[in-house]
Design an enzyme around this catalytic site. Structure first.
Site, mmCIF file in Angstrom:
data_model
loop_
_atom_site.group_PDB
_atom_site.id
_atom_site.type_symbol
_atom_site.label_atom_id
_atom_site.label_comp_id
_atom_site.label_asym_id
_atom_site.label_seq_id
_atom_site.Cartn_x
_atom_site.Cartn_y
_atom_site.Cartn_z
ATOM 1 N N GLU A 184 48.825 -10.936 8.756
ATOM 2 C CA GLU A 184 49.725 -11.234 9.862
ATOM 3 C C GLU A 184 49.400 -12.566 10.527
ATOM 4 O OE1 GLU A 184 48.427 -9.047 13.874
ATOM 5 O OE2 GLU A 184 48.642 -7.647 12.216
ATOM 6 N N ARG B 86 50.949 4.418 12.263
ATOM 7 C CA ARG B 86 49.627 3.816 12.426
ATOM 8 C C ARG B 86 48.912 4.523 13.560
ATOM 9 N NH1 ARG B 86 48.087 -2.155 14.746
ATOM 10 N NH2 ARG B 86 47.929 -0.937 16.657
ATOM 11 N N GLU C 189 44.147 -1.850 7.462
ATOM 12 C CA GLU C 189 44.640 -3.195 7.764
ATOM 13 C C GLU C 189 43.549 -4.077 8.360
ATOM 14 O OE1 GLU C 189 47.809 -5.186 10.929
ATOM 15 O OE2 GLU C 189 47.988 -3.065 10.388
ATOM 16 N N ASP D 187 44.358 0.105 11.623
ATOM 17 C CA ASP D 187 44.092 -1.324 11.759
ATOM 18 C C ASP D 187 42.692 -1.531 12.314
ATOM 19 O OD1 ASP D 187 44.160 -4.043 12.155
ATOM 20 O OD2 ASP D 187 46.046 -4.065 13.260
ATOM 21 N N HIS E 204 41.558 -4.617 12.860
ATOM 22 C CA HIS E 204 41.694 -5.835 13.674
ATOM 23 C C HIS E 204 40.606 -6.877 13.397
ATOM 24 C CE1 HIS E 204 44.237 -3.113 16.298
ATOM 25 N NE2 HIS E 204 45.026 -4.144 16.076
ATOM 26 N N GLU F 22 56.310 -2.972 9.662
ATOM 27 C CA GLU F 22 55.864 -2.556 10.988
ATOM 28 C C GLU F 22 57.043 -2.613 11.954
ATOM 29 O OE1 GLU F 22 52.337 -3.684 14.205
ATOM 30 O OE2 GLU F 22 52.915 -5.118 12.658
ATOM 31 N N TYR G 194 40.923 -2.769 21.860
ATOM 32 C CA TYR G 194 42.154 -3.462 21.475
ATOM 33 C C TYR G 194 42.895 -2.642 20.426
ATOM 34 C CZ TYR G 194 45.422 -6.904 19.738
ATOM 35 O OH TYR G 194 46.581 -7.543 19.355
ATOM 36 N N HIS H 15 54.169 -7.935 9.325
ATOM 37 C CA HIS H 15 53.878 -7.739 10.746
ATOM 38 C C HIS H 15 55.193 -7.587 11.512
ATOM 39 C CE1 HIS H 15 51.849 -8.225 14.551
ATOM 40 N NE2 HIS H 15 52.424 -9.387 14.815
ATOM 41 N N TRP I 110 37.963 -11.084 16.086
ATOM 42 C CA TRP I 110 39.017 -10.065 16.245
ATOM 43 C C TRP I 110 38.722 -8.984 15.216
ATOM 44 C CZ3 TRP I 110 43.934 -9.312 18.634
ATOM 45 C CH2 TRP I 110 44.065 -10.057 19.826
ATOM 46 N N ARG J 271 50.776 -9.062 4.620
ATOM 47 C CA ARG J 271 51.427 -8.800 5.893
ATOM 48 C C ARG J 271 51.994 -10.055 6.566
ATOM 49 N NH1 ARG J 271 49.887 -6.480 10.173
ATOM 50 N NH2 ARG J 271 51.853 -5.369 10.180
#
Length: 402
Positions: free
Chosen positions: A262, A147, A236, A210, A212, A339, A159, A312, A402, A283
């Site tokens: 996740e 990733r 993701e 990702d 997020h 992951e 982040y 996750h 997020w 996930r």
């Protein structure tokens, strides 16, 4: 095989973990992970005050019945605290049952469907070239999937980008950290990152990314479309999944594979996404989705619609959860990828384990049960330390998803 004792162990060997230890009249014990990053004590209290009293005297072999008792019996169902607590009990019961039969857990889940579990590592840098260097490091370690995340030009922090080194912990032990965010700058930058990575590593390395949850559906659709030439393994968390139908819009515009889940707790969080084939990878993870019993139900639903698993596996999940995930991954037929973020030396010392990494793959090992133990005396040397996950604000100060 009655349960005679149950203990909730909270410790912080580098970061906080919550572990449930169930003991039976036969002298066998099982472990379950109950860690909920940033809200650990909420789960610990739920277990100690509400769940543990229900377990004493129960037959540890009645795994399915116990799961439904804890889920339906509370009346107030679902949610990360409740399902993390249930997951800890469920995982510990599976650990107990496999130990009582002296077999590794995956043998009780139908046996191995593959020789090993494909995993991906986390590579990140403050800019493109630092990320290229980080990806190269993982390739040299034998990873077949990586990733890739990078700092965004014009943003002071992002982040998902680590602070250097092999380990990455997003939770801060002081106050909540606030990161600035700009979807416009991010969308303009990410395709450049993956163009550079494909130039450097060619077409065979699996590359993941990702977002997020920070994009709107149409922004995510744009990103997926612009990343198509670089053939990502997956994109993701492109957008928050509370509005599951938002993924329809993304799906109409891009063939980049999508992964999400996740933060999901039950099968109902992903039912529409799976049945409408709006995602390619689910996930959901052992600890936050109600344990192995419930995660298997999610995987079986996903298998009907050709959706694969991609659980996750960040370091906010303890070695107990990682081991449970690996047994699940090895057995489930529609496995996709796992992951993997290695834990710190302190964590590995508190949780000795039999799982191993080799040539881009992992295996849970052949030890009975999960193959993970806990050194409670050592754990006691690492008391809980309050920590919070960061939040994002747009450049104008608006609190962002997020």
């Amino acid at each position: 095989m009655k349960i005679v004792d149950a203990r909730v162990v909270v410790c912080s060997p580098g970061r906080n973990f919550v572990t449930l230890k169930l003991l039976t009249e036969d002298g066998i014990y099982g472990l379950g992970d109950a860690t909920l990053n940033g809200r650990e004590l909420a789960v610990a209290s739920y277990l100690s005050e509400h769940v543990v009293p229900l377990l004493i005297g129960r037959d540890a072999r009645r795994i399915e019945d116990t799961w439904h008792c804890l889920y339906k019996g509370a009346y107030w169902r679902r949610g990360p605290v409740t399902l993390s607590a249930i997951a800890a009990v469920d995982t510990a019961l599976w650990d107990l049952r496999a130990k009582s039969l002296n077999v590794p857990l995956y043998q009780l889940l139908g046996g191995a469907s593959r020789e090993g579990v494909l995993v991906y590592g986390h590579a990140s840098g403050n800019d493109v070239e630092e990320t290229v260097k980080a990806v190269r490091h993982y390739v040299e370690l034998g990873y077949k999937a990586v990733r890739a995340q990078s700092g965004i030009p014009g943003l002071s922090s992002t982040y998902g980008v680590g602070h250097g080194g092999f380990h990455y912990e997003p939770a801060e032990r002081k106050a909540i950290q606030e990161n600035l965010w700009s979807s416009e700058r991010y969308l303009n930058f990410v395709p450049q990152l993956f163009a550079r990575l494909r130039e450097e590593f060619g077409p065979d390395l699996h590359l993941l990314h990702d977002a997020h949850h920070r994009l709107t559906p149409i922004e995510a659709a744009r990103l997926g479309k612009e990343l198509e030439p670089y053939h990502l393994f997956w994109l993701e968390d492109p957008t928050p999944a509370e509005l599951q139908e938002g993924f329809r819009l993304i799906r109409r515009h891009t063939t980049t594979p999508l992964a999400v889940g996740e933060v999901f707790n039950t099968i109902y969080d992903c039912q529409q996404l799976i049945q409408e084939q709006l995602i390619d990878y689910i996930r959901a993870t052992v600890v936050h989705a109600g344990g192995i019993t419930h995660l298997r139900k999610i995987a079986h639903l996903a298998e009907m619609y050709q959706v694969r698993t991609g659980s996750h596996g960040a370091t906010d999940l303890s070695p107990v959860c990682l081991a449970a995930a690996l047994h699940f991954d090895l057995s489930v037929h529609n496995f996709g990828i796992q992951e993997y973020m290695p834990h710190s030396k302190e964590t590995d010392a508190v949780f000795p384990h039999s799982y191993r990494f080799e040539n881009g793959m992992m295996h849970p090992g052949e030890a009975p049960g999960l193959g993970v133990d806990i050194d409670e005396k050592l754990a006691a040397q690492y008391p809980y330390q309050r920590a919070y996950l960061p939040v994002n604000r747009k450049l104008d100060g608006t609190l962002h998803s997020w």
